[in-house]
Design an enzyme around this catalytic site. Structure first.
Site, PDB file in Angstrom:
ATOM      1  N   GLU A  45      19.178  20.862 -13.230  1.00  0.00           N
ATOM      2  CA  GLU A  45      19.950  19.870 -13.823  1.00  0.00           C
ATOM      3  C   GLU A  45      19.375  19.124 -15.021  1.00  0.00           C
ATOM      4  OE1 GLU A  45      23.189  18.900 -13.228  1.00  0.00           O
ATOM      5  OE2 GLU A  45      23.144  20.442 -11.756  1.00  0.00           O
ATOM      6  N   HIS A  75      21.351  34.061 -13.068  1.00  0.00           N
ATOM      7  CA  HIS A  75      19.589  34.444 -13.527  1.00  0.00           C
ATOM      8  C   HIS A  75      18.755  33.517 -13.961  1.00  0.00           C
ATOM      9  CE1 HIS A  75      16.863  37.436 -14.879  1.00  0.00           C
ATOM     10  NE2 HIS A  75      16.872  36.826 -16.106  1.00  0.00           N
ATOM     11  N   SER A 131       6.339  36.905 -19.884  1.00  0.00           N
ATOM     12  CA  SER A 131       7.838  37.238 -19.854  1.00  0.00           C
ATOM     13  C   SER A 131       8.246  38.696 -20.066  1.00  0.00           C
ATOM     14  CB  SER A 131       8.489  36.643 -21.232  1.00  0.00           C
ATOM     15  OG  SER A 131       8.327  34.895 -21.316  1.00  0.00           O
TER      16      SER A 131
END
Length: 390
Positions: A40, A255, A126
């Site tokens: 959120e 995802h 990453s």
């Protein structure tokens, strides 16, 4: 363990003590709560990016509990529960996602790229699957040092399509490294379902071709995950036998915050896994069946912090609408860490943009840093410097 928390085969019950089972449950609950709050937060523009772990919590804590604290962990990006199980504090999770002055990485990484040397958790990177051959190299070094440790390397079934997976599996087998490959098969590689990723029998079936011992396990059953990881680690350490685990689970969330999974799967599909086969629900049913948890304990856990959570909501702590349906004690813990992370400034770019590359800063970096300082002196009003450390 079935979906109602009943042990299917008593001979395979790991007979974990009550305290450990409660730790598994509370870690999964806390992780779920942190995910809701940070997801959120990204939607409100407070952080730039986030990846939830919804539905895969059982693979995290079940495997983490089976490891020794000194075993080295290489994660992909959806293994925050492993680090949380090892005691990584909420304020550092939050600091990393906010990139503030408390972030051990000094704000240089994008959110969810955690790392902790003290807890033997290698910093997330990453690029997909690069951790697999790196983990094998670490395992080979541990073998040469005769250190009585193991390495566990997590990855998704999508990463198993990368060439690095082939290289890692083959090196681990030929060098006989003490490593556990842990594949979280959650059904999707971003938007690509498993039916479009491979035609063979999943990931575990690939192991024998490399000379790896392999097993497929129900990833939503924390006890099954625990048993498989415990045995895999034993063989890795005692026999220098690399082991491949394929944990079948389901990615309930998107995802990442850059993804909208409604474009490629139905709401009914997601709701089925969320309502009918969730690892947290399974373990809660098991504790209820054993008499280790009851409605009164659940209510007491909620009541202890209801007043404080009400204050958080009135201040707009979790945005508009009703609060998420989660246990309130972990919610309070997360919200407290959340508020602290928001208040702290970002690291100074003049100091940390150029440091930690060389032991002694070379002339070209000193020149670049001086140029940045001059630029900010002249045009600082165009940058939000009030959010950064002085």
């Amino acid at each position: 363990m079935d979906r109602q928390g009943h042990i299917l085969n008593p001979h395979e019950d790991p007979q974990l003590p009550k305290e450990l089972v409660l730790k598994l449950y509370k870690t999964m609950t806390l992780l779920n709560t942190m995910d809701r709050i940070l997801y959120e937060s990204q939607r409100q523009g407070r952080i730039s990016f986030y990846m939830t772990n919804y539905g895969e919590e059982g693979t995290h804590v079940g495997s983490a509990a089976a490891l020794d604290d000194t075993d080295l962990v290489f994660g992909q990006y959806r293994e925050a529960g492993v680090l949380m199980y090892r005691g990584y504090p909420l304020d550092l999770f939050m600091a990393q996602c906010y990139g503030n002055t408390s972030d051990p990485g000094k704000g240089r990484q994008m959110p969810v790229h955690y790392g902790c040397r003290e807890r033997h958790f290698v910093t997330i990177s990453s690029p997909l699957a690069t951790q697999i051959p790196q983990a094998v190299g670490a395992a080979y070094a541990i073998k040469r040092a005769d250190a009585n440790r193991a390495v566990i390397c997590y990855f998704g079934e999508g990463a198993a399509s990368e060439g690095d997976a082939h290289a890692g599996f083959n090196f681990a087998a030929t060098l006989e490294c003490p490593i556990v490959f842990f594949c979280r098969n959650n059904g999707y590689a971003i938007s690509t379902p498993t039916s479009e990723q491979y035609r063979g029998d999943g990931i575990a079936a690939r192991g024998p071709g490399y000379g790896l011992l392999s097993i497929r396990v129900d990833g939503n059953d924390v006890f099954a995950v625990y048993n498989a990881t415990k045995e895999a680690r034993r063989r890795a350490v005692a026999e220098n036998q690399p082991f491949l685990i394929e944990a079948m689970t389901y990615r309930i969330g998107h995802h990442s915050t850059s993804d909208d999974s409604s474009a490629y799967r139905s709401v009914d599909e997601v709701n089925y896994w969320d309502k009918q086969d969730h690892p947290i629900s399974r373990l809660r049913h098991h504790m209820l069946n054993r008499g280790w948890w009851d409605d009164e304990q659940e209510k007491a856990w909620r009541k202890s912090s209801r007043r404080k959570v009400g204050e958080l909501r009135r201040r707009g702590g979790w945005g508009h609408g009703e609060p998420p349906r989660v246990d309130l004690k972990p919610l309070v813990q997360v919200m407290e860490a959340f508020e602290q992370a928001e208040r702290k400034p970002k690291p100074s770019p003049q100091q940390h943009l150029f440091s930690d590359v060389y032991r002694e800063m070379p002339p070209h970096l000193r020149k670049q840093r001086a140029a940045l300082e001059r630029h900010l002196q002249h045009y600082g009003e165009h940058y939000p410097l009030e959010h950064f450390e002085k």
